[in-house]
Write an enzyme that holds these catalytic residues in place. Sequence first.
Site, PDB file in Angstrom:
ATOM      1  N   VAL A  56      -6.586   3.549 -33.572  1.00 16.57           N
ATOM      2  CA  VAL A  56      -5.316   3.366 -34.279  1.00 16.57           C
ATOM      3  C   VAL A  56      -4.096   3.733 -33.416  1.00 16.57           C
ATOM      4  O   VAL A  56      -2.972   3.326 -33.725  1.00 16.57           O
ATOM      5  CB  VAL A  56      -5.295   4.177 -35.598  1.00 16.57           C
ATOM      6  CG1 VAL A  56      -5.272   5.688 -35.316  1.00 16.57           C
ATOM      7  CG2 VAL A  56      -4.109   3.796 -36.471  1.00 16.57           C
ATOM      8  N   TYR A  57      -4.281   4.491 -32.331  1.00 14.20           N
ATOM      9  CA  TYR A  57      -3.135   4.898 -31.492  1.00 14.20           C
ATOM     10  C   TYR A  57      -2.604   3.689 -30.736  1.00 14.20           C
ATOM     11  O   TYR A  57      -3.313   3.067 -29.988  1.00 14.20           O
ATOM     12  CB  TYR A  57      -3.546   5.955 -30.456  1.00 14.20           C
ATOM     13  CG  TYR A  57      -4.079   7.261 -30.991  1.00 14.20           C
ATOM     14  CD1 TYR A  57      -3.893   7.638 -32.317  1.00 14.20           C
ATOM     15  CD2 TYR A  57      -4.786   8.129 -30.160  1.00 14.20           C
ATOM     16  CE1 TYR A  57      -4.404   8.844 -32.788  1.00 14.20           C
ATOM     17  CE2 TYR A  57      -5.285   9.336 -30.631  1.00 14.20           C
ATOM     18  CZ  TYR A  57      -5.097   9.686 -31.943  1.00 14.20           C
ATOM     19  OH  TYR A  57      -5.594  10.878 -32.410  1.00 14.20           O
ATOM     20  N   SER A  58      -1.319   3.299 -30.864  1.00 17.53           N
ATOM     21  CA  SER A  58      -0.338   3.904 -31.748  1.00 17.53           C
ATOM     22  C   SER A  58       0.260   2.827 -32.659  1.00 17.53           C
ATOM     23  O   SER A  58       1.357   2.349 -32.429  1.00 17.53           O
ATOM     24  CB  SER A  58       0.753   4.560 -30.909  1.00 17.53           C
ATOM     25  OG  SER A  58       1.161   3.636 -29.889  1.00 17.53           O
ATOM     26  N   GLY A  67      -4.580   0.339 -30.720  1.00 17.64           N
ATOM     27  CA  GLY A  67      -5.380   0.019 -29.542  1.00 17.64           C
ATOM     28  C   GLY A  67      -4.635   0.193 -28.232  1.00 17.64           C
ATOM     29  O   GLY A  67      -5.230   0.090 -27.158  1.00 17.64           O
ATOM     30  N   GLU A  68      -3.327   0.462 -28.313  1.00 24.19           N
ATOM     31  CA  GLU A  68      -2.527   0.600 -27.084  1.00 24.19           C
ATOM     32  C   GLU A  68      -3.034   1.750 -26.198  1.00 24.19           C
ATOM     33  O   GLU A  68      -3.140   1.614 -24.983  1.00 24.19           O
ATOM     34  CB  GLU A  68      -1.057   0.837 -27.421  1.00 24.19           C
ATOM     35  CG  GLU A  68      -0.334  -0.382 -27.952  1.00 24.19           C
ATOM     36  CD  GLU A  68      -0.610  -0.672 -29.425  1.00 24.19           C
ATOM     37  OE1 GLU A  68      -0.286  -1.787 -29.875  1.00 24.19           O
ATOM     38  OE2 GLU A  68      -1.154   0.219 -30.120  1.00 24.19           O
TER      39      GLU A  68
END
Length: 318
Positions: A56-58, A67-68
Site C-alpha cells: 500500500v505504500y504510498s 506499490g511505489e
Amino acid sequence: MTGTHSRVSLGTSDLSVFPLSLGGNVFGWTADEQQSFAVLDAYAAAGGNFVDTADVYSAWAPGNTGGESETVLGNWLRSRGNRDDVVIATKVGMHPEAGGLGAATIKAAAEASLRRLGIDRIDLYYTHRDDDTPVEEFVTALDELVREGKVRAVAASNIGAERLSEALAFAEREGLAKYVAVQPHYNLVSRDTFEGPLAAVVAEHGLATVPYYALASGFLTGKYRPGGADVDSARAEGAARYLAEPRGPKVLEALDTVAAEHGVELASVALAWLAARPTVAAPIASARTVEQLPPLLAGATLRLTPEQTALLDAASEA
C-alpha cells in the site's frame, strides 16, 4: 557499547536481522528514488539488512496508487546486486485494489509485490491489518506461499491477542506455517497498544516484535516541544498531539536526561529503550534523508543502564 554488525534472530524463523529495521514508507513519497537509494546505501553500509515496506505504500500520496515503495526498493536491489544480503519484509491487506485477507487477495497481492520488488521470494510477509476473514482461510493461503517458496516466513501487523492466538493454534494443529513475528504500534508514548494481552501471547509463543511508529511520528526525536516552532513535516500534526497528553512532555524530559548522559540524540534513546523490551527484535524507523539516519543507527547499539530504563519507564507510564 557499540557494534556495527550485531544480528538478532527473528522469533522462531531462520531470519537473522540487524536490530533496527529501515522503514520504507517514505520511498517514493517524501523521498524520491535518488534520496531513497542514498538512505538505503547508508543503512546497508552501516550493517543494516532489514527493510520494511508494504504494497500500500504510498497510495495515500497525491498521484500515487500504491506499490511505489516496493518499486523503488526493487530498483535499488537490482542496481546494487545485493538481494541476498537484505531481509525484505512487505505486507498484504491494505492496498486499495487488494484489500482484506481473503485467500485470492493474498495470492494475487504476493505476486504483485514480487513483481514490483523484482525478487522471487519475500523474506517476511505480514498480514497488514486484521479483518473478519476466518483464520483458516488466511493462514492456509499464507502457508501455500511458503510451500511454493514465494515466502520464507509469515508475520502479523495490527492484530489483537485473541486472533493471534487463534491463528497460531490453527497453524499448529494443521501443521501449517506459523506467524513468527508481530508488528504492533509501540513506543514510549504508546505502550498500551502492545503491552498486556498481546505481548503475553507473543512471549508465550516465542514470537519476535518489530514495532512501528517507534518514534511516534517523529515526536520522540524531540523536535516537537511545548510552545516550540512549527515543524515542516508530513507527520507534524500526528506528532504534536502527544504534547497535549501529560505523558508527552514527561517522556521528552526523561529522554533529554538520558540523551545528555550518553551524548546522543533523543531518537537513539527512544529506539534503545524499545529494542531492550521483552521480545522486541528490531524497531522500525524511517529516514527521508541520509542525515536523519545516524541517530537511528546509534539506537541499535546503545545500551541503557537499569537506572536510565527505570527513568524512562516511569515517565512513560504517566
